[in-house]
Motif scaffolding. Structure first.
Motif, short mmCIF file in Angstrom:
data_model
loop_
_atom_site.label_atom_id
_atom_site.label_comp_id
_atom_site.label_asym_id
_atom_site.label_seq_id
_atom_site.Cartn_x
_atom_site.Cartn_y
_atom_site.Cartn_z
N LYS A 75 5.08 3.94 -20.89
CA LYS A 75 3.73 4.30 -21.34
C LYS A 75 3.79 5.09 -22.65
N ASP A 107 -1.93 -0.82 -16.69
CA ASP A 107 -2.22 0.51 -17.23
C ASP A 107 -2.22 0.55 -18.75
N LEU A 108 -1.79 -0.55 -19.39
CA LEU A 108 -1.65 -0.59 -20.85
C LEU A 108 -2.51 -1.71 -21.40
N ILE A 109 -3.60 -1.36 -22.02
CA ILE A 109 -4.55 -2.35 -22.54
C ILE A 109 -3.85 -3.27 -23.55
N GLU A 172 -9.02 6.17 -13.86
CA GLU A 172 -7.91 5.34 -14.33
C GLU A 172 -8.32 4.54 -15.57
N ASP A 173 -9.57 4.08 -15.60
CA ASP A 173 -10.07 3.36 -16.78
C ASP A 173 -10.06 4.28 -18.00
N ARG A 176 -6.52 4.62 -19.41
CA ARG A 176 -6.10 3.46 -20.21
C ARG A 176 -6.67 3.54 -21.62
N ARG A 179 -4.74 6.18 -23.64
CA ARG A 179 -3.45 5.69 -24.16
C ARG A 179 -3.68 4.83 -25.40
#
Length: 281
Positions: A75, A107-109, A172-173, A176, A179
């Motif tokens: 991440k 978790d990583l767009i 959680e959104d 993301r 990040r």
């Protein structure tokens, strides 16, 4: 510091030779291209072409004490602007670990699993940073935070904890998006064209938006925690306690909304003034 004599070609162009050691370190060969960027102070920077400037990370499984630390590092590589992140094993197989790493793309767009082999798994990031302006990302995180906050208050008012039950997913959104925001500020610091495309005008704004992204992330975390507490205790609170929470919540929401407005409009000092509303608007 090396110096070079400026020469002039027959066509009128000005020429200067590159230091041999620098060209060799950058693995440049005849025919390769470099970018020339004018900095804020008027100086020029040379950058290897886009094809050579991609950030790639290779992680060796045996260097990590736990899968959790490896996940966090993947991440972190994403947020640093990596286009590919490879996880390899010196022992020859990472089959069991891969099962725990595959879900990380959620978790990583904009990421995907590019290669999947017995001794290696490679993540590739395809998201185009220029398609997400900082204003858009800030507004999206703010919308998530406001939604969780409002549902928590609705749960409190109606004495119905189920209303705030999905707050963790929206948290959680928000993570993301955080990040992605950090990734964009990192890339903006490297590439002035990306900075311009996402609405960052100078180096100072990169710092401002990096701090803002971290602040929004913490805000999202605390809002989810607030919703969780409301879901757990709203049926046990007295009407007096509920009224106090609602009054404080109105003040907090007003502060957040004004702060976000000031950030988007780049009025960075607006929140620090303590006088009338005209100075903040």
């Amino acid at each position: 510091m090396a110096s070079r004599k400026i020469q002039k070609s027959r066509s009128g162009s000005y020429l200067i030779s590159l230091p041999k050691s620098w060209a060799e370190e950058a693995d440049l060969k005849k025919g390769d291209r470099v970018k020339i960027r004018k900095e804020e102070d008027g100086s020029l920077s040379l950058l290897v072409s886009e094809e050579r400037s991609k950030i790639n990370h290779k992680l060796v499984l045996e260097d990590f004490k736990s899968v959790h630390s490896l996940q966090d590092t993947i991440k972190a590589c994403y947020m640093q602007g990596a286009e590919t992140i490879s996880v390899v094993s010196e022992d020859g197989t990472i089959t069991e670990v891969k099962e725990k790493l595959r879900p990380i793309v959620l978790d990583l767009i904009g990421s995907e699993i590019y290669k999947d082999r017995p001794d290696k798994i490679v993540f590739r990031v395809l998201v185009d940073p220029t398609k997400f302006s900082m204003q858009n990302l800030i507004e999206r995180v703010h919308s998530l935070i406001s939604s969780v906050f409002q549902h928590a208050l609705d749960a409190l008012k109606s004495n119905n904890p189920e209303i705030a039950s999905d707050s963790s997913q929206r948290g959680e959104d928000a993570k993301r998006l955080y990040r992605l925001m950090i990734r964009e500020t990192k890339l903006a610091n490297i590439d002035k064209e990306i900075a311009s495309a996402i609405g960052i005008e100078n180096k100072g704004e990169i710092l401002v938006f990096t701090i803002a992204a971290r602040g929004l992330s913490r805000m999202a975390h605390h809002t989810v925690e607030f919703a969780s507490l409301i879901s757990e205790f709203c049926e046990k609170l007295s009407q007096e306690d509920i009224q106090l929470v609602l009054e404080m919540s109105n003040t907090v929401q007003e502060m957040v909304d004004k702060s976000i407005k000031s950030l988007i409009e780049k009025k960075y000092q607006a929140g620090s003034r303590g006088s009338g509303p005209n100075e903040r608007d």
